[in-house]
Scaffold this active site. Structure first.
Site, PDB file in Angstrom:
ATOM      1  N   THR A 129      51.512  50.403  85.128  1.00 50.00           N
ATOM      2  CA  THR A 129      51.352  49.354  83.560  1.00 50.00           C
ATOM      3  C   THR A 129      51.989  50.089  82.565  1.00 50.00           C
ATOM      4  O   THR A 129      51.880  49.498  81.162  1.00 50.00           O
ATOM      5  CB  THR A 129      50.047  50.009  83.469  1.00 50.00           C
ATOM      6  OG1 THR A 129      50.197  51.329  83.394  1.00 50.00           O
ATOM      7  CG2 THR A 129      48.956  50.066  84.120  1.00 50.00           C
ATOM      8  N   HIS A 154      49.414  61.616  84.511  1.00 45.39           N
ATOM      9  CA  HIS A 154      49.443  61.730  82.989  1.00 45.39           C
ATOM     10  C   HIS A 154      48.466  60.900  82.793  1.00 45.39           C
ATOM     11  O   HIS A 154      47.571  60.333  83.746  1.00 45.39           O
ATOM     12  CB  HIS A 154      50.430  60.331  82.999  1.00 45.39           C
ATOM     13  CG  HIS A 154      50.972  59.198  83.522  1.00 45.39           C
ATOM     14  ND1 HIS A 154      51.386  58.388  84.522  1.00 45.39           N
ATOM     15  CD2 HIS A 154      50.301  58.517  82.804  1.00 45.39           C
ATOM     16  CE1 HIS A 154      51.367  57.966  85.189  1.00 45.39           C
ATOM     17  NE2 HIS A 154      50.623  57.522  84.224  1.00 45.39           N
ATOM     18  N   HIS A 161      46.104  58.775  85.054  1.00 48.83           N
ATOM     19  CA  HIS A 161      46.713  58.587  86.531  1.00 48.83           C
ATOM     20  C   HIS A 161      47.248  59.464  87.874  1.00 48.83           C
ATOM     21  O   HIS A 161      47.962  59.939  86.289  1.00 48.83           O
ATOM     22  CB  HIS A 161      47.187  57.391  86.250  1.00 48.83           C
ATOM     23  CG  HIS A 161      47.002  55.626  85.433  1.00 48.83           C
ATOM     24  ND1 HIS A 161      48.035  55.417  84.356  1.00 48.83           N
ATOM     25  CD2 HIS A 161      45.728  55.577  85.470  1.00 48.83           C
ATOM     26  CE1 HIS A 161      46.796  54.129  84.312  1.00 48.83           C
ATOM     27  NE2 HIS A 161      46.018  54.122  84.897  1.00 48.83           N
ATOM     28  N   HIS A 200      46.531  57.910  79.646  1.00 44.53           N
ATOM     29  CA  HIS A 200      46.504  56.563  78.180  1.00 44.53           C
ATOM     30  C   HIS A 200      45.311  57.040  77.574  1.00 44.53           C
ATOM     31  O   HIS A 200      44.099  57.209  78.409  1.00 44.53           O
ATOM     32  CB  HIS A 200      46.899  55.581  79.518  1.00 44.53           C
ATOM     33  CG  HIS A 200      47.485  55.262  79.760  1.00 44.53           C
ATOM     34  ND1 HIS A 200      49.232  54.403  79.739  1.00 44.53           N
ATOM     35  CD2 HIS A 200      47.818  56.101  81.596  1.00 44.53           C
ATOM     36  CE1 HIS A 200      49.898  54.956  81.252  1.00 44.53           C
ATOM     37  NE2 HIS A 200      48.906  55.541  81.994  1.00 44.53           N
ATOM     38  N   GLU A 218      43.082  51.472  80.351  1.00 44.90           N
ATOM     39  CA  GLU A 218      44.484  50.626  80.574  1.00 44.90           C
ATOM     40  C   GLU A 218      43.051  49.770  82.216  1.00 44.90           C
ATOM     41  O   GLU A 218      42.976  48.510  81.309  1.00 44.90           O
ATOM     42  CB  GLU A 218      45.378  50.835  81.328  1.00 44.90           C
ATOM     43  CG  GLU A 218      46.041  52.380  80.391  1.00 44.90           C
ATOM     44  CD  GLU A 218      47.568  51.587  80.972  1.00 44.90           C
ATOM     45  OE1 GLU A 218      47.737  52.270  81.994  1.00 44.90           O
ATOM     46  OE2 GLU A 218      48.319  51.426  80.440  1.00 44.90           O
ATOM     47  N   HIS A 245      55.995  58.364  75.848  1.00 43.63           N
ATOM     48  CA  HIS A 245      55.213  57.480  76.180  1.00 43.63           C
ATOM     49  C   HIS A 245      54.031  58.115  76.488  1.00 43.63           C
ATOM     50  O   HIS A 245      52.171  57.447  76.135  1.00 43.63           O
ATOM     51  CB  HIS A 245      55.529  56.574  76.996  1.00 43.63           C
ATOM     52  CG  HIS A 245      56.872  56.117  77.095  1.00 43.63           C
ATOM     53  ND1 HIS A 245      57.172  55.479  76.225  1.00 43.63           N
ATOM     54  CD2 HIS A 245      58.177  56.151  77.311  1.00 43.63           C
ATOM     55  CE1 HIS A 245      58.323  54.667  76.344  1.00 43.63           C
ATOM     56  NE2 HIS A 245      58.754  55.331  76.834  1.00 43.63           N
TER      57      HIS A 245
HETATM   58  N1  LIG Z   1      50.625  54.218  84.335  1.00 36.36           N
HETATM   59  S1  LIG Z   1      51.778  54.258  86.151  1.00 36.36           S
HETATM   60  O1  LIG Z   1      50.568  54.881  86.521  1.00 36.36           O
HETATM   61  O2  LIG Z   1      51.592  52.730  86.614  1.00 36.36           O
HETATM   62  C1  LIG Z   1      53.295  54.964  85.784  1.00 36.36           C
HETATM   63  C2  LIG Z   1      53.465  55.188  86.714  1.00 36.36           C
HETATM   64  C3  LIG Z   1      54.842  55.774  87.091  1.00 36.36           C
HETATM   65  C4  LIG Z   1      55.533  56.985  87.692  1.00 36.36           C
HETATM   66  C5  LIG Z   1      55.860  58.019  87.684  1.00 36.36           C
HETATM   67  C6  LIG Z   1      56.670  58.141  88.885  1.00 36.36           C
HETATM   68  C7  LIG Z   1      57.251  57.431  90.131  1.00 36.36           C
HETATM   69  C8  LIG Z   1      56.757  55.967  89.794  1.00 36.36           C
HETATM   70  C9  LIG Z   1      55.990  55.406  89.137  1.00 36.36           C
HETATM   71  C10 LIG Z   1      55.269  56.776  85.367  1.00 36.36           C
HETATM   72  C11 LIG Z   1      54.524  55.644  83.825  1.00 36.36           C
HETATM   73  C12 LIG Z   1      55.143  56.346  82.938  1.00 36.36           C
HETATM   74  C13 LIG Z   1      54.417  56.157  81.626  1.00 36.36           C
HETATM   75  C14 LIG Z   1      54.940  56.439  80.152  1.00 36.36           C
HETATM   76  C15 LIG Z   1      56.268  56.569  79.838  1.00 36.36           C
HETATM   77  C16 LIG Z   1      57.346  56.714  81.442  1.00 36.36           C
HETATM   78  C17 LIG Z   1      56.933  56.076  82.600  1.00 36.36           C
HETATM   79  C18 LIG Z   1      53.933  54.816  84.028  1.00 36.36           C
HETATM   80 ZN   LIG Z   2      49.203  55.354  83.641  1.00 40.86          ZN
END
Ligand SMILES: NS(=O)(=O)c1cc(-c2ccccc2)cc(-c2ccccc2)c1
Ligand SMILES: [Zn+2]
Length: 263
Positions: A198, A91, A117, A93, A104, A66
């Protein structure tokens, strides 16, 4: 968990069928509109510790299907909030090579090219991120809006390895670098509100900080991010390009969005 995507039958309008919080309150991202803002003079500059990682340290760069993500050592943390929030991962977006807009959060309905993020969890109260992820004071995410402009040498520190993670679940080790250099110069100007992950499961557990100032990457760097990755695995015959991995702006409802600066 159940597979979800950013478009089609498993797209964001269907997330709440398997992830009920996605249809709930306090959702992110939002469109940060000037008329919503309230200047809050008590909002202190963000202070981060141990963000300048040595190249002797190895970070895991991965494609989780993702997003492109980089694991971060928990010694990295935010020290200026009520609790210590320790880093977990960062990561991105982004949009696509044909439709650059892919952030976002939006500011006055302007969508930026991409968004970074940096995810942290409340390590004062919770022993690990899994126990923090669904708690109202569990997470703090730093958001940086990304524009296409000047070449970004820090961004290049991991981008140069992107062809090693083209497919879902691929990971490579990259040398540590100064993560602070990915943040804007000014950490005292930001928007603040209570929101959510998100992505599914969309837990309303995030203290959001979105910096006023942006990060720039060159057009070539943006295109590499927007075109290099697939959400499909190396074994699958059908390749699915990974792009436009952003959730649309959610309802603010009665939430207050704070600003640490006067417009
Ligand atoms: N966009 S976000 O910041 O709200 C976000 C936070 C975390 C997250 C990561 C570690 C602990 C806790 C939350 C994981 C993702 C994510 C993005 C793509 C695919 C799967 C998960 C996204
Ligand atoms: Zn994110």
């Amino acid at each position: 968990g159940y597979k979800w995507t950013y478009s089609g039958p498993d797209g964001e309008h269907h997330w709440s069928k398997h992830y009920p919080y996605c249809g709930g309150a306090f959702q992110s991202p939002i469109d940060i509109k000037s008329e919503l803002l309230r200047f809050d003079p008590t909002l202190r500059p963000i202070e981060v510790q141990n963000y300048n990682l040595s190249p002797d340290e190895q970070l895991t760069l991965g494609n989780n299907g993702h997003a492109l993500q980089i694991s971060l050592p928990s010694k990295m943390h935010i020290s200026s909030l009520r609790y210590r929030y320790s880093a977990a991962q960062l990561h991105f977006h982004w949009g696509s090579s044909s439709r650059i807009a892919g952030s976002e959060h939006m500011v006055n309905s302007k969508q930026y090219a991409a968004e970074m993020h940096v995810v942290h969890y409340n390590s004062d109260k919770y022993p690990n991120i899994s126990s923090a992820v669904d708690k109202s004071d569990g997470l703090a995410v730093l958001g940086v809006l990304i524009e296409v402009g000047e070449f970004n040498p820090t961004f290049e520190q991991f981008l140069r390895f992107i062809n090693g993670i083209k497919y879902r679940d691929q990971k490579v080790q990259v040398p540590g670098f100064n993560i602070r250099a990915l943040l804007p110069a000014r950490l005292d100007e930001y928007y603040r509100y209570d929101g959510s992950l998100t992505t599914p499961p969309c837990y309303p557990s995030v203290l959001w900080t979105v910096f006023r100032n942006t990060m720039t990457v060159s057009q070539k760097q943006f295109n590499a991010l927007a075109t290099a990755l697939y959400s499909s695995s190396a074994q699958e015959s059908a390749t699915i390009p990974l792009h436009s991995n952003y959730r649309k702006a959610q309802l603010v409802d009665s939430r207050i969005v704070l600003a640490s600066f006067k417009e």
